[in-house]
Design a protein around this motif. Sequence first.
Motif, mmCIF file in Angstrom:
data_model
loop_
_atom_site.group_PDB
_atom_site.id
_atom_site.type_symbol
_atom_site.label_atom_id
_atom_site.label_comp_id
_atom_site.label_asym_id
_atom_site.label_seq_id
_atom_site.Cartn_x
_atom_site.Cartn_y
_atom_site.Cartn_z
ATOM 1 N N ARG A 11 21.922 -76.217 -21.260
ATOM 2 C CA ARG A 11 21.067 -75.020 -21.201
ATOM 3 C C ARG A 11 20.704 -74.583 -22.624
ATOM 4 N NH1 ARG A 11 20.573 -73.316 -16.141
ATOM 5 N NH2 ARG A 11 22.265 -73.684 -14.643
ATOM 6 N N LEU A 13 16.960 -73.694 -23.283
ATOM 7 C CA LEU A 13 15.564 -73.248 -23.296
ATOM 8 C C LEU A 13 15.443 -71.750 -23.020
ATOM 9 C CD1 LEU A 13 13.867 -76.172 -21.322
ATOM 10 C CD2 LEU A 13 14.256 -75.961 -23.784
ATOM 11 N N SER A 14 14.643 -71.076 -23.839
ATOM 12 C CA SER A 14 14.352 -69.658 -23.661
ATOM 13 C C SER A 14 13.056 -69.495 -22.870
ATOM 14 C CB SER A 14 14.208 -68.981 -25.024
ATOM 15 O OG SER A 14 13.080 -69.519 -25.708
ATOM 16 N N VAL A 18 9.984 -72.306 -22.192
ATOM 17 C CA VAL A 18 9.546 -72.713 -20.855
ATOM 18 C C VAL A 18 8.053 -72.450 -20.671
ATOM 19 C CG1 VAL A 18 9.843 -72.313 -18.378
ATOM 20 C CG2 VAL A 18 11.838 -72.353 -19.862
ATOM 21 N N SER A 219 15.312 -76.184 -14.558
ATOM 22 C CA SER A 219 16.217 -75.093 -14.197
ATOM 23 C C SER A 219 17.593 -75.222 -14.837
ATOM 24 C CB SER A 219 16.370 -75.012 -12.675
ATOM 25 O OG SER A 219 15.163 -74.658 -12.064
ATOM 26 N N THR A 222 17.615 -74.315 -18.681
ATOM 27 C CA THR A 222 17.055 -73.018 -19.057
ATOM 28 C C THR A 222 18.134 -71.940 -19.026
ATOM 29 O OG1 THR A 222 14.910 -73.617 -18.130
ATOM 30 C CG2 THR A 222 15.328 -71.277 -18.472
ATOM 31 N N PRO A 225 18.241 -69.042 -15.631
ATOM 32 C CA PRO A 225 17.036 -69.543 -14.958
ATOM 33 C C PRO A 225 16.503 -68.657 -13.833
ATOM 34 C CG PRO A 225 18.969 -70.798 -14.289
ATOM 35 C CD PRO A 225 19.399 -69.942 -15.443
ATOM 36 N N THR A 228 14.537 -66.089 -15.934
ATOM 37 C CA THR A 228 13.573 -66.654 -16.880
ATOM 38 C C THR A 228 12.448 -67.402 -16.176
ATOM 39 O OG1 THR A 228 15.298 -66.881 -18.560
ATOM 40 C CG2 THR A 228 13.303 -68.207 -18.843
ATOM 41 N N LEU A 229 12.792 -68.265 -15.229
ATOM 42 C CA LEU A 229 11.779 -69.123 -14.612
ATOM 43 C C LEU A 229 10.748 -68.366 -13.769
ATOM 44 C CD1 LEU A 229 13.866 -72.301 -13.757
ATOM 45 C CD2 LEU A 229 12.113 -72.042 -15.499
#
Length: 448
Positions: A11, A13-14, A18, A219, A222, A225, A228-229
């Motif tokens: 994990r 990714l911010s 993304v 996912s 991240t 997630p 964020t997603l």
Amino acid sequence: MNNEKQGKLKRSLSLSHVVFFGLAFMAPGTVFGTYGVAAFESKGMIAAGYIAALFVMLFTAYSYAQLVKAFPSAGAAYTFTQKAINPYLGFLVGWAILLDYMLSPMISSLLLSISLKAYFPAVPMFVWIIIFVIVITTINILGIKFAANFNTYVFLLQMLSFILFVFFALKYLLHGDGGGTSFSILPFYDHNVKFSALAGVIPVLCFTYLGFDAVTALSEETKNPTKTLPKAIYLIPIIGSVIYVIATYLLQIVYPNISSFSDPQSVQYKIFYLIGGMFLKSVFVAMGIVASVTSAIASGSSASRIMYAMGRENILPKKLFGYISPKFHTPVFNILIVGAVALSSMLFNLNFATSLINFGAFFAFIFVNISVITHYFIKNKERSLKGSIKYLVLPLIGAVLIFALWLNLGKFSLVLGGVWLIIGFIYLLKQTKMFKQSPSDVFLDTEA
């Protein structure tokens, strides 16, 4: 060897990573490359077409956002359908969406090699394809954060070129040879244009929004997630739409005589030269190449994660597809497979690849919408007035809209996509012993 000994996804990714990753997949700069054909088919109401396409795609984006909260794993549409509806159907959806993600790098390599062949006619196209595939495969192997950072920087370069275009277009319209051309609402509404012309171009424009769905495959890489997603899933198509609408509006106002397009596929270069000379034209040739690279990196990353999810669960051979490099924390073998598929662009043409991509994406979108209904409305019984709107009405509208687009893809797309699905179905039938065995147990006997 189990997955823990091999390594695992990390994990890192911010939200910005993304969002830029999804926008890179969309490659907003391609709005210029598709402008001439889309404007010609829509009789000039291209800006309205993009707004309509956004409206259609937001329903499916909504469904993706709901499902990623419930199932924050690397399989995207495959995982959603598998867990919400049925594991067998989940396999077929994953099989279909692989067409989209795996063939996108093929299209990018074709577009790039065609462009470079025009500038360097002495160099064979296959040379550019091989160099291109080596570059994008290496970047994806080095790690998802490396790839995401690379795509972020390149996307920002695309945005600088977009700002440059806006500057030259406004200068031309207000002070240059445009002679103070008045701004018009015709790109949004023209009473002389029939609705059928606008409706006919919407399926084509919807393809430019692919990217919000691809990030759900990230996912497991991240941070946070479930929060964020969903934000990224909405931001990606909305930001893309702003770019699409501004770009196509200015293109049409600068060169409003759509009927005079002698070659719709290259009219954008005529417009660039008109407003900014050889400088602006060269900038956008370079940005077209860059967009191909970033889109291929993003789609290749997503494809490799979906294959990893299917391999981890033994639906595809685990030793190959479920392997994670302990050094790079990436599914190296899957990335190499995507690269090999991209190399096959030396054997095929754009019509073949795009037909399969369109089929796979829309097929998966239909079942993503249905998965929301199955998971929330049927299984979890979210049936209050609010729940019925959120988990029945909205995803049902999304499913119906996408199904209508899917039926309008044309016989060529439906036949080729249907053949791909039949192959997947036969494979599933064989490996599950006529559905007597769960898809997740397909390879357990061979590993025992």
